[in-house]
Design a protein around this motif. Structure first.
Motif, PDB file in Angstrom:
ATOM      1  N   HIS A 231       3.236  -3.946   6.475  1.00 37.58           N
ATOM      2  CA  HIS A 231       2.156  -2.958   6.352  1.00 37.58           C
ATOM      3  C   HIS A 231       2.199  -2.025   7.548  1.00 37.58           C
ATOM      4  O   HIS A 231       2.921  -2.261   8.509  1.00 37.58           O
ATOM      5  CB  HIS A 231       0.788  -3.655   6.328  1.00 37.58           C
ATOM      6  N   SER A 232       1.341  -0.993   7.482  1.00 37.22           N
ATOM      7  CA  SER A 232       1.162  -0.112   8.638  1.00 37.22           C
ATOM      8  C   SER A 232      -0.263   0.428   8.585  1.00 37.22           C
ATOM      9  O   SER A 232      -1.049   0.015   7.738  1.00 37.22           O
ATOM     10  CB  SER A 232       2.177   1.041   8.579  1.00 37.22           C
TER      11      SER A 232
ATOM     12  N   GLU B 250       2.150   3.431   3.109  1.00 40.14           N
ATOM     13  CA  GLU B 250       2.730   2.696   4.233  1.00 40.14           C
ATOM     14  C   GLU B 250       4.246   2.553   4.029  1.00 40.14           C
ATOM     15  O   GLU B 250       4.758   1.462   3.779  1.00 40.14           O
ATOM     16  CB  GLU B 250       2.046   1.328   4.354  1.00 40.14           C
TER      17      GLU B 250
ATOM     18  N   HIS C 145       0.857  -1.188   0.000  1.00 36.55           N
ATOM     19  CA  HIS C 145       0.000   0.000   0.000  1.00 36.55           C
ATOM     20  C   HIS C 145       0.895   1.241   0.000  1.00 36.55           C
ATOM     21  O   HIS C 145       1.840   1.331   0.791  1.00 36.55           O
ATOM     22  CB  HIS C 145      -0.918   0.010   1.227  1.00 36.55           C
TER      23      HIS C 145
ATOM     24  N   LEU D 194      -5.104  -4.343   6.692  1.00 39.52           N
ATOM     25  CA  LEU D 194      -4.645  -3.164   5.951  1.00 39.52           C
ATOM     26  C   LEU D 194      -3.577  -3.472   4.927  1.00 39.52           C
ATOM     27  O   LEU D 194      -3.167  -4.572   4.776  1.00 39.52           O
ATOM     28  CB  LEU D 194      -4.105  -2.160   6.955  1.00 39.52           C
TER      29      LEU D 194
ATOM     30  N   ARG E  65      -3.119   4.666  -0.827  1.00 39.00           N
ATOM     31  CA  ARG E  65      -3.235   3.239  -0.551  1.00 39.00           C
ATOM     32  C   ARG E  65      -3.097   2.402  -1.829  1.00 39.00           C
ATOM     33  O   ARG E  65      -2.352   1.437  -1.897  1.00 39.00           O
ATOM     34  CB  ARG E  65      -4.593   2.963   0.086  1.00 39.00           C
TER      35      ARG E  65
HETATM   36 ZN   LIG Z   1      -1.272  -2.166   4.083  1.00 43.47          ZN
END
Ligand SMILES: [Zn+2]
Lengths: 330, 387
Positions: free
Chosen positions: A143-144, A58, A55, B387, A97
């Motif tokens: 990820h974050s 991130e 993403h 996410l 994103r």
């Molecule tokens: Zn992510």
């Protein structure tokens, strides 16, 4: 010992090579490539593959890849490391994103293994999966919380022992391992379907982008990856492990109403809470209380939204229902 | 509407089979499922148009999870009615139990599934994947015109995981036995009983056959399945002769041969023929035939979906989820052709109180069933990486 090739990068034993995985050309004539760093050890061993910026908002994983790269000496390694510092390049450039050039397959982390003849992001996922399947023994997707949230040190892994082992190999800072019941559409899903292990690790996001915070996120992630390399004996040194690992399942706490999301000021991530404990109040523009958000079950918060203004249905809180402690899987 | 109210509503719509007219209850289920936002179809076979099934779908794409329960019940037998201490169709609540015909078999799992789907629908539906509720007719008479008919005629989607609602005390059952029914006939020659030696006694011949079948039953205990146990052979009915003063020329026995998973029904029929052929009954003759097969069912629980389901049971009950065996048959055997994944049998209560007077379901168990199914669907279709 043979050389190790990923895309245009071909590394002889004991060397480090940068290159790209070519995807396609963009309308303006620029190529769309995935940058990669191949660090090939002098001795044989497993290949640990790290993916950052699935993403575009991130970037903690990019910093972590840079730190890991600076710490590794291929001449002293048994096995290899492939670093993808920026997987989703158009999303990274836009700090969004998803890939803004792609209307139809916006979220890269939902479309794996991609399609050779699909939409732009599907093609990127396809090229990435082909090399991942071919080369990786273990995969770590970083990820974050991105632009919308902060997430504390949290790992998602399938419930089989080998995946738990990989998660536990992240070391002393990673105490929360949540169950991923059905990996689908993500790089760890590609690994799972190939009979190998991949995990998703989460740390950081918009509320943690001050100089000290961002640096800390990059280092904690890099320390975890270095610990994984020690655990699987790719590099020398004694790995560390968390004293205990909590496990459970994620609950999505969405905003029941639009308003100003006021989390309890003393709230801390990864501290046990009881069902019914107050997480936040949502008030309207005049300050009048609209609703309260409470812990749905016993567990702990592992992340919170970044901006207090919230609309109905938005993520508010990342809540882990704690179901117990994990024992060592190795 | 609470889960308890939903089950009471379902019990209050009688659906005994025979006759197997499920139109009223199917309409109720279909309306209810439409009301929570499902797409609904109501297929019925041409040869029995009153045996209406309901198929209600929520979400789209993979994985496809089927929740299957049947809407018909056994009828209330003449000598059973007087033993009920409450009206069997009133859905009376007493001491934490809901009483009623069909309460546990199979309207409790049906209500639990419907209610769990309503919860998912009211919290935004599935983030990925499809949930299909199948409310099937005809289970109590073998399912040939119900689930088997739906599977054979393309009414059911290919599934990644199937939960067949039956009575397992909320443990995960992965196998049940099959049945071969058969008729054994002995033929002799009738004479007056003043000189029986001139005739051939069919009952005496059948007696030897029954003893041989008893030995066969004992030998079967050598074959053991880890979950459902051993195969069996039981002679349940015998009929022969007309009067004490005549040598009977015919005798018929009906047997029930339970198969464990892995047994081939054709081999079982050959074994029965061999047992009967091996009986020294001359000059009487023995034959076996009229075979009726209802197959066994067996599944593994190795897939991610199955593991997620076991985890949901473990979490909600705080107890070992299984797998366990299920002794009666079920519609699971008809669903093997529409699954590319695994299948389990699961629901509240005990099959031992089904098909009997004062049938009931414990409310606590009913609620646990619904919570487990809801947890399973939430964590597999809406959980995972955020996410
Ligand atoms: Zn992510």
């Amino acid at each position: 010992m043979q050389s190790l090739t990923v895309g245009t990068a071909s590394a002889e034993p004991g060397t480090r090579v940068r290159g790209v995985i070519p995807v396609t050309n963009l309308p303006g004539g620029r190529p769309l490539d995935i940058p990669i760093i191949v660090i090939h050890g002098a001795q044989p061993g497993p290949c640990v593959w790290v993916d950052a910026v699935i993403h575009g908002d991130e970037p903690e994983g990019t910093l972590a890849c840079h730190i890991v790269d600076s710490r590794l000496d291929p001449a002293a390694m048994r096995g290899s490391v492939v670093l993808v510092p920026v997987l989703n390049v158009p999303a990274y450039e836009a700090a969004q994103r998803g890939n803004p050039l792609d209307t139809f397959s916006y979220d890269l982390n939902r479309i794996y293994p991609g399609k050779a003849d699909g939409y732009l992001t599907e093609r990127l996922a396809h090229k990435h999966s082909v090399w991942l399947r071919e080369v990786a023994t273990y995969e770590i997707s970083i990820h974050s919380g991105g632009a919308h949230s902060y997430l504390s040190e949290t790992i998602f892994a399938t419930t089989d022992e080998k995946a738990i082992e990989l998660a536990q190999a992240m070391g002393r800072d990673w105490k929360l391992i949540l169950k991923s019941f059905l990996p689908k559409g993500s790089p760890p899903a590609v690994m799972y379907e190939a009979g190998k292990q991949g995990i998703t690790v989460e740390l950081g996001g918009r509320p943690a982008t001050s100089p000290a915070d961002f640096d800390r996120c990059g280092r904690v992630l890099a320390d975890g990856i270095m610990n994984v390399l020690r655990h699987y004996k790719v590099i020398d040194g004694a790995p560390t492990y968390a004293d205990t690992w909590h496990t459970g399942v994620q609950h999505a706490l969405l905003a029941p109403v639009s308003g100003l999301f006021l989390a309890e000021p003393r709230l801390q991530v990864q501290v046990p809470m009881k069902q019914g404990d107050l997480i936040a109040r949502i008030v309207d523009v005049y300050g009048d209380l609209l609703t309260e958000l409470r812990a749905p079950v016993d567990g702990m918060i592992f992340g919170l939204r970044a901006l207090p203004n919230v609309q109905t249905g938005d993520w508010c809180c990342f809540y882990a229902e704690i179901q117990g402690e994990l024992s060592r899987a190795f | 509407m609470t889960l308890i109210e939903l089950l009471q509503a379902l019990i209050r719509i009688p659906s005994p089979n025979p006759p197997g007219d499920t139109r009223d209850i199917a309409n109720y289920v279909a309306d209810w499922m439409r009301g929570i936002g499902c797409t609904v179809s109501m297929p019925a076979p041409e040869v029995k148009p009153e045996a209406v099934n309901v198929i209600a779908t929520l979400g789209s794409g993979d994985p496809v999870i089927m929740l299957h329960a049947h809407i018909d019940t056994v009828p209330i037998a003449a000598d059973e009615a007087q033993h009920w201490h409450v009206d069997p169709y009133a859905a009376v609540i007493e001491n934490g139990r809901i009483y009623g015909k069909g309460s546990v078999d199979d309207k409790a799992p049906l209500a639990a599934m419907m209610h769990a789907m309503a919860k998912i629908a009211s919290t935004g539906g599935t983030k990925r994947g499809t949930i299909v509720l199948v409310a099937a007719a005809e289970e109590e008479v073998g399912g040939r015109l119900g689930t088997r008919w739906m599977a054979d005629n393309g009414h059911l989607p290919m599934c990644d995981f199937i939960i067949v609602g039956e009575q397992t005390h909320n443990r995960v059952a992965t196998a049940h036995k099959g049945v071969v029914r058969a008729t054994v006939r002995a033929t002799g020659r009738s004479v007056h009983a003043t000189n029986p030696d001139r005739g051939v006694n069919a009952i005496a011949a059948m007696a030897r056959a029954v003893l041989a079948l008893e030995q066969y039953h004992r030998d079967l205990s050598q074959r053991v399945h880890p979950i459902v146990g051993v195969p069996t052979c039981n002679v349940g009915v015998i009929q022969g002769g007309s009067t004490a003063n005549a040598v009977p020329d015919s005798c018929v026995a009906y047997l029930d041969r339970r198969m464990i998973p892995g047994e081939d029904p054709a081999v079982v029929q050959r074994e029965l023929s061999d047992v009967v052929a091996g009986v020294n009954a001359a000059p009487a003759s023995l034959s076996v035939g009229d075979f009726l097969v209802s197959n066994w069912f067996s599944s593994s629980v190795d897939s991610l979906l199955a593991k997620s389901f076991l985890d949901a049971v473990q979490t909600e009950l705080g107890a070992d989820p299984g797998p366990v065996g299920y002794l009666p048959g079920s519609d699971a055997k008809h669903l093997t052709g529409v699954t590319r994944g695994e299948m389990v049998i699961f629901g509240p209560g005990s099959y031992e109180v089904a098909h009997a007077f004062d049938e009931y379901v414990e409310i606590g168990e009913l609620q646990a069933t619904s919570s487990i199914i809801k947890r399973f669907m939430t964590q597999t279709l809406n959980g995972g990486e955020p996410l």
